[in-house]
Design a protein around this motif. Structure first.
Motif, PDB file in Angstrom:
ATOM      1  N   VAL B  36       0.854  -1.191   0.000  1.00 30.62           N
ATOM      2  CA  VAL B  36       0.000   0.000   0.000  1.00 30.62           C
ATOM      3  C   VAL B  36       0.892   1.244   0.000  1.00 30.62           C
ATOM      4  N   LEU B  37       0.636   2.137  -0.912  1.00 27.31           N
ATOM      5  CA  LEU B  37       1.445   3.354  -0.995  1.00 27.31           C
ATOM      6  C   LEU B  37       1.135   4.246   0.204  1.00 27.31           C
ATOM      7  N   ALA B  38       2.140   4.882   0.714  1.00 24.59           N
ATOM      8  CA  ALA B  38       1.942   5.770   1.848  1.00 24.59           C
ATOM      9  C   ALA B  38       1.075   6.937   1.392  1.00 24.59           C
ATOM     10  N   ALA B  39       0.074   7.283   2.168  1.00 24.52           N
ATOM     11  CA  ALA B  39      -0.790   8.408   1.814  1.00 24.52           C
ATOM     12  C   ALA B  39       0.026   9.690   1.868  1.00 24.52           C
ATOM     13  N   ALA B 101      -7.250   4.583   5.414  1.00 28.45           N
ATOM     14  CA  ALA B 101      -6.245   3.771   4.710  1.00 28.45           C
ATOM     15  C   ALA B 101      -6.412   3.828   3.191  1.00 28.45           C
ATOM     16  N   ASN B 102      -7.138   4.810   2.708  1.00 24.43           N
ATOM     17  CA  ASN B 102      -7.206   5.022   1.264  1.00 24.43           C
ATOM     18  C   ASN B 102      -5.939   5.753   0.817  1.00 24.43           C
ATOM     19  N   PRO B 103      -5.533   5.605  -0.474  1.00 26.58           N
ATOM     20  CA  PRO B 103      -4.358   6.337  -0.952  1.00 26.58           C
ATOM     21  C   PRO B 103      -4.494   7.840  -0.702  1.00 26.58           C
ATOM     22  N   ARG B 129      -9.178  -0.855   1.091  1.00 28.28           N
ATOM     23  CA  ARG B 129      -9.052  -2.065   1.908  1.00 28.28           C
ATOM     24  C   ARG B 129      -9.782  -1.864   3.235  1.00 28.28           C
ATOM     25  N   THR B 130      -9.702  -2.842   4.111  1.00 28.64           N
ATOM     26  CA  THR B 130     -10.320  -2.735   5.424  1.00 28.64           C
ATOM     27  C   THR B 130      -9.751  -1.525   6.161  1.00 28.64           C
ATOM     28  N   GLN B 131     -10.599  -0.676   6.706  1.00 30.45           N
ATOM     29  CA  GLN B 131     -10.126   0.540   7.353  1.00 30.45           C
ATOM     30  C   GLN B 131     -11.223   1.233   8.149  1.00 30.45           C
TER      31      GLN B 131
ATOM     32  N   GLU C  66     -14.683  14.031  -3.468  1.00 33.99           N
ATOM     33  CA  GLU C  66     -13.314  13.554  -3.724  1.00 33.99           C
ATOM     34  C   GLU C  66     -13.383  12.307  -4.619  1.00 33.99           C
ATOM     35  N   PRO C  67     -12.214  11.888  -5.158  1.00 36.61           N
ATOM     36  CA  PRO C  67     -12.226  10.696  -6.027  1.00 36.61           C
ATOM     37  C   PRO C  67     -12.680   9.415  -5.308  1.00 36.61           C
ATOM     38  N   ALA C  68     -12.765   9.446  -3.986  1.00 38.42           N
ATOM     39  CA  ALA C  68     -13.206   8.250  -3.253  1.00 38.42           C
ATOM     40  C   ALA C  68     -14.711   8.057  -3.277  1.00 38.42           C
TER      41      ALA C  68
END
Lengths: 278, 160, 108
Positions: B36-39, B101-103, B129-131, C66-68
């Protein structure tokens, strides 16, 4: 079919669940039931379940409300396209077929259908494109294009609630048998047939997912994963890629035969288009 | 499918061949996901910016409704409600929604007015993902209130 | 879908003082700007970034998006009915397009 003890337990669990769960009978308008007994004794399944049954309450709720169901964005586009003249003949679908609510009330439940001129069955997408090229003088729409999905969903939606009723005898028989063979043939690196999951293990978990019977009565379907409406052949391709097999092409004879067989497996289930799935 | 009373069964009558195929599939799948890329900006940064030096209390005034388990992270329903009379001098101004935990943690900001009648809004969001999903409300009296909800995001059968 | 098309579900009639629910949906891919194409290049972001609901010209509810937010964005909110009039719903796209829909409301 020999019934294992697991299967009997599973079926009674499903039956019990249907009686006690409140939402199981809150069906989309026009749909009487999503669970029916198999029409014939030689059917490989005893009870047929729409894929709706295997989803979470949130996904089920999304399908139940015709406004919240995003699949209706495509159905609505189909309403406009039905009336739109296209091609050299200056005709629209409505020019020949009039009010779709009447003329298409049964069509969505009976495809694929034998086409005498072609000497093979055609499904809904193919029939729409035949009308375009032969009657309207218009260019056929690309498979999975927004237009073809919209028209397919719109026409099938006219038959919502009607039991799936495909012809499998007469000239359709060899296609049905070809579909049955494809359904039961293991393919790909995972060496799985359609039946490995959707016949033998429906209702059970594959990782965090709940396996359905792989019924086709809700297609084209809005899949949360796709974030759009998609055709049955797209779904077939997806399944084949996931078992690491080389998928057949959308609109191919193989998928047409498989569609016929899969539709027959859901013979009697009401058309749900546009369904919502995970 | 909790309501149908179907618990996931171990595939006891699965053939050895099936089991091996499944195992092979699982191994292949577990190595696939990328780290997972760091936000770039964390959820905390977003919240701090929103409250601007204030403090958000988990006071119970904000209710966040999300499914416990999302079948697919692309479309997760969300409803947020804030307990408020929604009158001209006592109303909810804004509600920030973030996913930790979203990008990129930002999801949406709802702007209410006394005309809204009740401070309630629903939408559908994407969760990588789960968050935790966090809602922070700004009231007209300058106070901030928050609620948090965990959503488990599942991955489909053969990795789909 | 080729062109974004909004759908709105709001009552046509309501009582004065009643709080009504409004549902909106618009067809849009909501390209997040996080995805890559087959060549590995980032697909540029294109989303509906703002939604506004007005009644008789006054703002009732607005959203910074937002894009989410999922493809084909769905929004549900409420309004307290004080007078008859007209709703205006506005969706703003990253590409500069603005989609609108109007609907009348009678008070009984």
């Amino acid at each position: 079919m020999t019934m294992t003890r697991t299967r009997i337990a599973l079926l009674s669990a499903v039956a019990a669940g249907l009686v006690v769960s409140g939402y199981a009978f809150a069906l989309p308008e026009g749909v009487d039931t999503i669970q029916v007994k198999a029409a014939s004794k030689d059917h490989p399944l005893d009870e047929l379940y729409s894929g709706w049954h295997f989803r979470t309450p949130e996904t089920q709720a999304l399908q139940e409300d015709d406004f919240e169901n995003p699949g209706f964005l495509w159905v609505e586009q189909g309403v406009d396209l039905w009336e739109t003249a296209d091609g050299s003949e200056g005709k629209s679908c409505a020019s020949c077929h009039g009010d779709a609510a009447e003329s298409m009330a049964e069509a969505g439940a009976a495809m694929p259908k034998w086409n005498e001129a072609l000497g093979k069955p055609v499904n809904m997408e193919q029939q729409i494109n035949l009308c375009r090229s032969e009657r309207m003088g218009a260019k056929p729409w690309k498979w999975e294009s927004s237009e073809l999905l919209s028209m397919t969903a719109f026409v099938r939606n006219q038959s919502r609630g009607k039991p799936v009723d495909v012809q499998v005898d007469g000239p359709m028989k060899p296609w049905f048998e070809k579909g049955e063979t494809l359904y039961n043939t293991r393919v790909g690196q995972l060496d799985l047939a359609c039946s490995s999951c959707h016949q033998n293990y429906y209702g059970q978990s594959i990782r965090a997912d709940r396996l359905s019977q792989g019924q086709s009565n809700g297609f084209p379907t809005y899949r949360l994963k796709w974030q759009k409406l998609g055709s049955l052949h797209r779904r077939f391709k997806g399944c084949m890629s996931q078992v690491r097999a080389e998928p057949y092409k959308v609109g191919s004879d193989e998928f047409l035969a498989l569609e016929l067989y899969v539709n027959w497996r859901g013979q009697g289930l009401p058309v749900e288009t546009p369904a919502v799935r995970q | 499918m909790k309501a149908l009373g179907l618990k996931g069964k171990t595939m006891e009558d699965m053939t050895r061949r099936d089991a091996l195929a499944f195992a092979a599939g699982l191994v292949a799948i577990t190595v696939l996901p990328l780290p997972v890329l760091a936000a770039e900006e964390t959820a905390m940064d977003e919240i701090n910016k929103f409250v601007g030096g204030g403090e958000a209390a988990e006071s119970g005034r904000v209710t966040l409704e999300t499914p416990e388990i999302a079948e697919n992270g692309n479309t997760v329903p969300l409803t947020v409600m804030v307990d408020s009379p929604m009158t001209a001098d006592d109303y909810v101004k804004r509600v920030l929604i973030v996913a930790d935990a979203n990008p990129r943690p930002g999801v949406a900001t709802f702007h209410f007015s006394p005309k809204s009648g009740v401070a309630e809004a629903s939408t559908r969001m994407r969760l990588a993902r789960t968050q935790n999903v966090i809602a922070v409300a700004e009231l007209s009296d300058g106070s901030f209130h928050m609620a948090k909800s965990m959503v488990k995001v599942t991955i489909g059968g053969c990795g789909g | 879908m080729a062109k974004s098309k909004p759908r709105v579900k709001a009552p046509k009639k309501a009582d004065k003082g009643e709080v009504i629910a409004i549902k909106t949906l618009i067809s849009h891919k909501m390209e997040s700007g996080q995805r890559k194409d087959k060549k590995g290049d980032l697909i540029p972001r294109q989303i509906i970034n703002r939604f506004t609901a007005k009644f008789n010209g006054e703002s009732v509810f607005e959203v910074d998006i937002e894009p989410a937010i999922s493809a084909n964005p769905y929004l549900q909110f409420n309004m307290r009915v004080e007078e008859a009039g007209e709703f205006e719903f506005i969706w703003e796209d990253d590409d500069g397009s603005v989609y609108t829909k109007k609907q009348k409301l009678d008070v009984t």
